[in-house]
Design an enzyme around this catalytic site. Structure first.
Site, PDB file in Angstrom:
ATOM      1  N   ARG A  97       0.853  -1.200   0.000  1.00 49.66           N
ATOM      2  CA  ARG A  97       0.000   0.000   0.000  1.00 49.66           C
ATOM      3  C   ARG A  97       0.881   1.239   0.000  1.00 49.66           C
ATOM      4  NH1 ARG A  97      -3.288  -3.682   2.605  1.00 49.66           N
ATOM      5  NH2 ARG A  97      -5.016  -4.183   1.229  1.00 49.66           N
ATOM      6  N   ASP A 108       0.245  -7.043  -3.110  1.00 50.27           N
ATOM      7  CA  ASP A 108      -1.167  -6.749  -2.854  1.00 50.27           C
ATOM      8  C   ASP A 108      -1.729  -6.069  -4.092  1.00 50.27           C
ATOM      9  OD1 ASP A 108      -3.695  -6.087  -1.454  1.00 50.27           O
ATOM     10  OD2 ASP A 108      -2.550  -6.552   0.352  1.00 50.27           O
ATOM     11  N   HIS A 135      -6.371 -10.125  -3.375  1.00 51.22           N
ATOM     12  CA  HIS A 135      -5.385  -9.052  -3.191  1.00 51.22           C
ATOM     13  C   HIS A 135      -4.245  -9.199  -4.206  1.00 51.22           C
ATOM     14  CE1 HIS A 135      -7.020  -6.975   0.265  1.00 51.22           C
ATOM     15  NE2 HIS A 135      -7.236  -8.115   0.879  1.00 51.22           N
ATOM     16  N   GLU A 191      -9.803 -12.325   2.187  1.00 47.90           N
ATOM     17  CA  GLU A 191     -10.621 -11.402   1.416  1.00 47.90           C
ATOM     18  C   GLU A 191     -10.576 -11.687  -0.089  1.00 47.90           C
ATOM     19  OE1 GLU A 191     -10.526  -7.582   4.391  1.00 47.90           O
ATOM     20  OE2 GLU A 191      -8.971  -7.637   2.860  1.00 47.90           O
ATOM     21  N   TYR A 198      -3.738  -4.787  15.573  1.00 51.27           N
ATOM     22  CA  TYR A 198      -3.666  -4.047  14.309  1.00 51.27           C
ATOM     23  C   TYR A 198      -3.296  -2.599  14.608  1.00 51.27           C
ATOM     24  CZ  TYR A 198      -5.109  -7.503  10.907  1.00 51.27           C
ATOM     25  OH  TYR A 198      -5.121  -8.583  10.065  1.00 51.27           O
ATOM     26  N   PHE A 199      -2.030  -2.290  14.384  1.00 53.58           N
ATOM     27  CA  PHE A 199      -1.566  -0.963  14.751  1.00 53.58           C
ATOM     28  C   PHE A 199      -1.870   0.083  13.684  1.00 53.58           C
ATOM     29  CE2 PHE A 199       1.841  -2.966  17.738  1.00 53.58           C
ATOM     30  CZ  PHE A 199       0.824  -3.348  18.595  1.00 53.58           C
TER      31      PHE A 199
HETATM   32  C1  TNX Z   1      -7.778  -6.367   6.271  1.00 51.31           C
HETATM   33  S1  TNX Z   1      -6.024  -8.375   7.639  1.00 51.31           S
HETATM   34  C2  TNX Z   1      -6.828  -6.845   5.402  1.00 51.31           C
HETATM   35  C3  TNX Z   1      -5.866  -5.891   4.793  1.00 51.31           C
HETATM   36  C4  TNX Z   1      -6.183  -4.467   5.160  1.00 51.31           C
HETATM   37  C5  TNX Z   1      -6.537  -4.406   6.626  1.00 51.31           C
HETATM   38  C6  TNX Z   1      -6.756  -3.028   7.181  1.00 51.31           C
HETATM   39  C7  TNX Z   1      -6.069  -8.914   6.245  1.00 51.31           C
HETATM   40  C8  TNX Z   1      -5.601 -10.250   6.142  1.00 51.31           C
HETATM   41  N1  TNX Z   1      -6.561  -8.176   5.229  1.00 51.31           N
HETATM   42  O1  TNX Z   1      -5.846  -6.074   3.406  1.00 51.31           O
HETATM   43  O2  TNX Z   1      -5.073  -3.698   4.884  1.00 51.31           O
HETATM   44  O3  TNX Z   1      -7.705  -5.162   6.857  1.00 51.31           O
HETATM   45  O4  TNX Z   1      -6.804  -3.060   8.574  1.00 51.31           O
END
Ligand code: TNX
Length: 608
Positions: A156, A185, A255, A319, A410-411
């Protein structure tokens, strides 16, 4: 639990080690490190020599004089020496003894390294040139969890080799042993793959980046970058010197827009896509029906395997919407040919196929918890980010589990109330921010697991997604001090944790951060409100708290800026409706937080 006998760590005012050692006993006396001090290594071992030299150089930065390193296998321990000695024990455990005559660190190589990290935390924070005075003590230490990780998303936003090395130093300082490198990604492919040059010629660059740079101004600018294979090797070696394993992540099947943009034939419909400029979940994913995809991924992974000695490789799996697969003749054919139930099972087939390929190269794979939905082979380790349920399910199915529960680790999430913070990943629920205390209190072992099931919880990891984080100052701000809190969750047996003592030690830790050039956050000093409305009495009861050491909170009710002359908060108080409160925390008369304001309206639902 740790050494057979649980010894409650003793907390003393001047010793401030993070993470807290499992056992620390203060002794009378002190050791003075000066220009006559020598470093003795008891084993003729190259790695020990290197570590001893690093120690000597670090001492040199204080004393303007670097002690000589001598090999002395036998005999009495000389006075005025730091003695490093390889000894039996578990891989990461160490003992550190400081007496008035010498300092002795023993353990396996990695343990000795951690013993030295602990020793550094006994050094004065500010460099002085005369001598270093250390308290006599005895430490026996070893970590609670074998996997202590930190993930950085460089897709990102891209970070340079220098930035990564700087972070590896910080990780070692916190006794963190895994750097999970999120290299691919939708928004950028960051690792050079010789067989597929377009991945970095094209896939590493995007035309725009969405980033709030100043105020409410959205700026759009081209963004990109990648690591050459030489640079990857350099980072892996740098990490290894700090006993950190680099675990690369190559995301699949979702992704993956940056890869699909480079090689459209990898998508279901050969779509021509740009490298994504938007965050979120994307519908175009690798086609699971074409042989081309597996050939590509196996080729990529073969290069990856040769660059990273880690036995674990992360393959993502989160995702991945199934929209395209549902409409794709190749995927549908694969489902019927392999007699799979549905598209979820197709993801299971996809990941298990990659797992088998990896196993044939001696590698184990890790995937995000979504993979559980497709029926996963036991040998896949699951990284749980969506909560405890996935972890319980995975552990009961004999998967090893790494806890990255997003509400705690998650920072990229807000660390105090969003109105007081730079733009971050929106809390998923109201008050969904992850304040320091929440991180510190995280218990990574999900409730309800039996003892043998809980052995599958092999570790804990902080994840830093960088959608909104472009610069290292901002990165530091999101990571520190929350990483110190999580390092203690990772390393220290729950019985030896102590929130108030952690806050005391954190004061010194923040000074160390400053001397290391870390732009840490002071958000833990911000004031939090708990407001209870009494609609009958038409009043509100206000409770104020902070996550700061020895908090002094002052507040005003007249709209004025709170100062050390305002009202001092001690216990919850009651105000009339329609009151404006402003509160902040202070130390020695000086404000150490942002001002947090609240209006108590005429009518209000009960909130917290
Ligand atoms: C979820 S955690 C995602 C990331 C995003 C994040 C933002 C994960 C395995 N996938 O692609 O950046 O949330 O918090």
């Amino acid at each position: 639990m740790v050494f057979g006998h649980v010894m409650q760590a003793q907390f003393t005012a001047d010793v401030a080690i993070i993470p807290q050692p499992q056992s620390l006993i203060n002794k009378p006396g002190k050791f003075v490190l000066n220009k006559h001090t020598r470093i003795i290594i008891r084993n003729n071992n190259e790695e020990l020599k290197r570590v001893a030299k690093d120690l000597s150089e670090t001492i040199g930065r204080y004393l303007n004089f670097s002690p000589a390193v001598e090999f002395k296998p036998q005999g009495l321990f000389p006075r005025n020496a730091v003695i490093l000695e390889l000894a039996d024990g578990t891989q990461e455990s160490y003992t550190l003894e400081i007496t008035s005559s010498n300092i002795r660190i023993r353990g396996q190589m990695q343990g000795v390294f951690y013993g030295i990290q602990t020793l550094y935390q006994l050094f004065p924070v500010k460099n002085s040139t005369a001598k270093i005075t250390l308290p006599a003590l005895s430490i026996e230490d070893e970590p609670e969890f074998p996997w202590r990780g930190f993930m950085l998303d460089v897709s990102r936003n891209f970070f340079s080799v220098q930035d990564i090395k700087r972070y590896l130093d910080f990780l070692a300082f916190h006794k963190i042993n895994v750097f999970h490198w999120h290299l691919t990604d939708d928004q950028g492919w960051r690792i050079e793959i010789k067989k597929y040059p377009r991945l970095t010629e094209l896939g590493a660059w995007r035309n725009n980046t969405l980033l709030e740079l100043s105020g409410k101004q959205w700026s759009f600018q081209p963004h990109g970058g990648f690591y050459t294979q030489e640079q990857i090797k350099e980072i892996v070696a740098y990490a290894a010197e700090r006993f950190i394993t680099v675990v690369p992540e190559i995301e699949m099947p979702g992704h993956s827009t940056a890869a699909l943009a480079s090689y459209p034939e990898l998508s279901c419909a050969n779509s021509s896509l740009p490298v994504s400029v938007n965050w979120g979940v994307h519908k175009d994913i690798y086609c699971a029906g074409k042989g081309t995809t597996f050939k590509f991924l196996e080729d990529v992974l073969s290069e990856v395997f040769s660059l990273f000695p880690s036995e674990y490789i992360h393959i993502g799996g989160d995702e991945a919407p199934k929209d395209r697969w549902k409409e794709c003749p190749h995927c549908q054919q694969k489902i019927s040919r392999e007699k799979l139930k549905n598209e979820e099972a197709l993801q299971g087939y996809f990941i298990n196929r990659i797992a088998d390929f990896s196993a044939s190269h001696g590698k184990k794979i890790i995937g995000w918890d979504e993979n559980l939905e497709g029926g996963l082979s036991e040998n896949v380790t699951v990284m749980c980010w969506r909560g405890f349920d996935g972890a319980i399910h995975a552990a009961r199915k004999n998967h090893d589990v790494i806890m990255t529960h997003s509400k705690f680790t998650y920072f990229d999430h807000y660390q105090s109330e969003p109105s007081l913070e730079p733009l971050a990943w929106a809390g998923l629920v109201p008050n969904g921010y992850t304040r320091l205390r929440k991180v510190y209190d995280f218990n990574p072992v999900p409730p309800g697991l039996t003892e043998s099931e809980s052995k599958h919880i092999i570790g804990v990891q902080a994840n830093l997604w960088t959608e909104y984080i472009r610069y290292t100052d901002h990165l530091d701000y999101m990571v520190f001090p929350r990483l110190s809190a999580l390092a203690e969750v990772m390393w220290t047996d729950g019985k030896n944790k102590n929130w108030n003592d952690f806050l005391r030690r954190l004061e010194t830790q923040k000074d160390r951060y400053a001397s290391m050039g870390i732009h840490y956050s002071n958000s833990n000093n911000n004031v939090y409100y708990t407001i209870q409305l009494d609609s009958l009495q038409k009043t509100a009861t206000i409770q104020l708290e902070t996550d700061s050491y020895d908090p002094e909170i002052y507040y005003s009710l007249d709209g004025s800026e709170p100062s050390a002359n305002s009202l001092r908060y001690t216990v919850p108080f009651t105000v009339e409706l329609n009151t404006n409160i402003k509160a902040a925390s202070f130390r020695s008369g000086k404000r150490i937080s942002k001002v947090n304001a609240r209006s108590i309206p005429g009518r209000m639902p009960v909130t917290n």
